[in-house]
Design a protein around this motif. Structure first.
Motif, PDB file in Angstrom:
ATOM      1  N   GLY A 156      73.505 104.219 -13.154  1.00 39.21           N
ATOM      2  CA  GLY A 156      73.330 103.324 -12.032  1.00 39.21           C
ATOM      3  C   GLY A 156      73.582 103.968 -10.681  1.00 39.21           C
ATOM      4  O   GLY A 156      73.555 103.302  -9.657  1.00 39.21           O
ATOM      5  N   LEU A 157      73.835 105.268 -10.676  1.00 39.04           N
ATOM      6  CA  LEU A 157      74.029 105.976  -9.415  1.00 39.04           C
ATOM      7  C   LEU A 157      72.680 106.268  -8.774  1.00 39.04           C
ATOM      8  O   LEU A 157      71.686 106.472  -9.459  1.00 39.04           O
ATOM      9  N   ILE A 158      72.652 106.291  -7.457  1.00 40.71           N
ATOM     10  CA  ILE A 158      71.418 106.615  -6.742  1.00 40.71           C
ATOM     11  C   ILE A 158      71.585 107.995  -6.126  1.00 40.71           C
ATOM     12  O   ILE A 158      72.538 108.243  -5.381  1.00 40.71           O
ATOM     13  N   VAL A 159      70.682 108.897  -6.431  1.00 39.99           N
ATOM     14  CA  VAL A 159      70.705 110.251  -5.904  1.00 39.99           C
ATOM     15  C   VAL A 159      69.570 110.371  -4.894  1.00 39.99           C
ATOM     16  O   VAL A 159      68.426 110.050  -5.206  1.00 39.99           O
ATOM     17  N   GLU A 160      69.910 110.816  -3.685  1.00 38.62           N
ATOM     18  CA  GLU A 160      68.893 111.000  -2.653  1.00 38.62           C
ATOM     19  C   GLU A 160      68.524 112.473  -2.576  1.00 38.62           C
ATOM     20  O   GLU A 160      69.376 113.337  -2.722  1.00 38.62           O
ATOM     21  N   ASN A 161      67.264 112.726  -2.318  1.00 38.56           N
ATOM     22  CA  ASN A 161      66.765 114.089  -2.250  1.00 38.56           C
ATOM     23  C   ASN A 161      65.942 114.244  -0.983  1.00 38.56           C
ATOM     24  O   ASN A 161      65.112 113.393  -0.674  1.00 38.56           O
ATOM     25  N   GLU A 162      66.170 115.340  -0.271  1.00 36.98           N
ATOM     26  CA  GLU A 162      65.441 115.631   0.958  1.00 36.98           C
ATOM     27  C   GLU A 162      64.590 116.872   0.726  1.00 36.98           C
ATOM     28  O   GLU A 162      65.108 117.899   0.308  1.00 36.98           O
ATOM     29  N   VAL A 163      63.289 116.764   0.974  1.00 31.10           N
ATOM     30  CA  VAL A 163      62.372 117.880   0.742  1.00 31.10           C
ATOM     31  C   VAL A 163      61.619 118.179   2.036  1.00 31.10           C
ATOM     32  O   VAL A 163      60.986 117.293   2.605  1.00 31.10           O
ATOM     33  N   ARG A 164      61.686 119.412   2.510  1.00 28.37           N
ATOM     34  CA  ARG A 164      60.947 119.838   3.702  1.00 28.37           C
ATOM     35  C   ARG A 164      59.493 120.071   3.307  1.00 28.37           C
ATOM     36  O   ARG A 164      59.208 120.775   2.358  1.00 28.37           O
ATOM     37  N   MET A 165      58.584 119.430   4.039  1.00 27.92           N
ATOM     38  CA  MET A 165      57.153 119.548   3.776  1.00 27.92           C
ATOM     39  C   MET A 165      56.468 120.207   4.966  1.00 27.92           C
ATOM     40  O   MET A 165      56.888 120.023   6.106  1.00 27.92           O
ATOM     41  N   TYR A 166      55.412 120.940   4.692  1.00 30.49           N
ATOM     42  CA  TYR A 166      54.611 121.595   5.723  1.00 30.49           C
ATOM     43  C   TYR A 166      53.170 121.113   5.625  1.00 30.49           C
ATOM     44  O   TYR A 166      52.604 121.069   4.535  1.00 30.49           O
ATOM     45  N   ASP A 167      52.595 120.760   6.770  1.00 24.62           N
ATOM     46  CA  ASP A 167      51.167 120.463   6.843  1.00 24.62           C
ATOM     47  C   ASP A 167      50.456 121.786   7.076  1.00 24.62           C
ATOM     48  O   ASP A 167      50.747 122.487   8.053  1.00 24.62           O
ATOM     49  N   LEU A 168      49.549 122.134   6.175  1.00 26.41           N
ATOM     50  CA  LEU A 168      48.826 123.404   6.248  1.00 26.41           C
ATOM     51  C   LEU A 168      47.358 123.153   6.547  1.00 26.41           C
ATOM     52  O   LEU A 168      46.781 122.191   6.047  1.00 26.41           O
TER      53      LEU A 168
END
Length: 90
Positions: A45-57
C-alpha cells in the motif's frame, strides 16, 4: 520532497549517431527537456514516486521528425559509443 536536478544535456546539443544502418537519422538535436513523474503502488500500500528526465529530440535528416527519449537512454547510447556529442551550445 524531490530535489530539482539540472538536465545533463542542454537544449541545442547536437548528437550524432554512429549507426551505419540509419543514414536518415545521422544527426539529432535536443530541442527541449521536461520531467515525467510517475507513481507506483506497492503490495503493502506504499506509494513510490519516480522522476524521469525526458528530452525532446528532433531528427535533422528525417524531415524534422520529433520524439521523446529518457536521459538514461541517451547516456546508454553515448557510453556504448553508438552516439556521440557533436556540438554543444555555449
Amino acid at each position: 520532497m524531490f530535489l530539482k536536478r539540472k538536465p545533463k544535456y542542454k537544449t541545442g546539443t547536437l548528437l550524432k549517431y554512429k549507426y551505419g544502418s540509419y543514414p536518415q537519422r545521422e544527426q539529432v538535436m535536443i530541442v527541449g527537456t521536461y520531467v515525467a513523474m510517475g507513481q507506483i503502488a506497492t503490495h503493502e500500500g506504499l506509494i513510490v514516486e519516480n522522476e524521469v528526465r525526458m528530452y525532446d529530440l528532433m531528427y535533422l535528416g528525417d524531415g524534422g521528425r520529433k520524439e521523446s527519449q529518457t536521459e538514461r537512454w541517451l547516456d546508454m547510447l553515448i557510453r556504448q559509443s553508438k552516439m556521440e556529442i557533436a556540438a554543444t551550445p555555449d
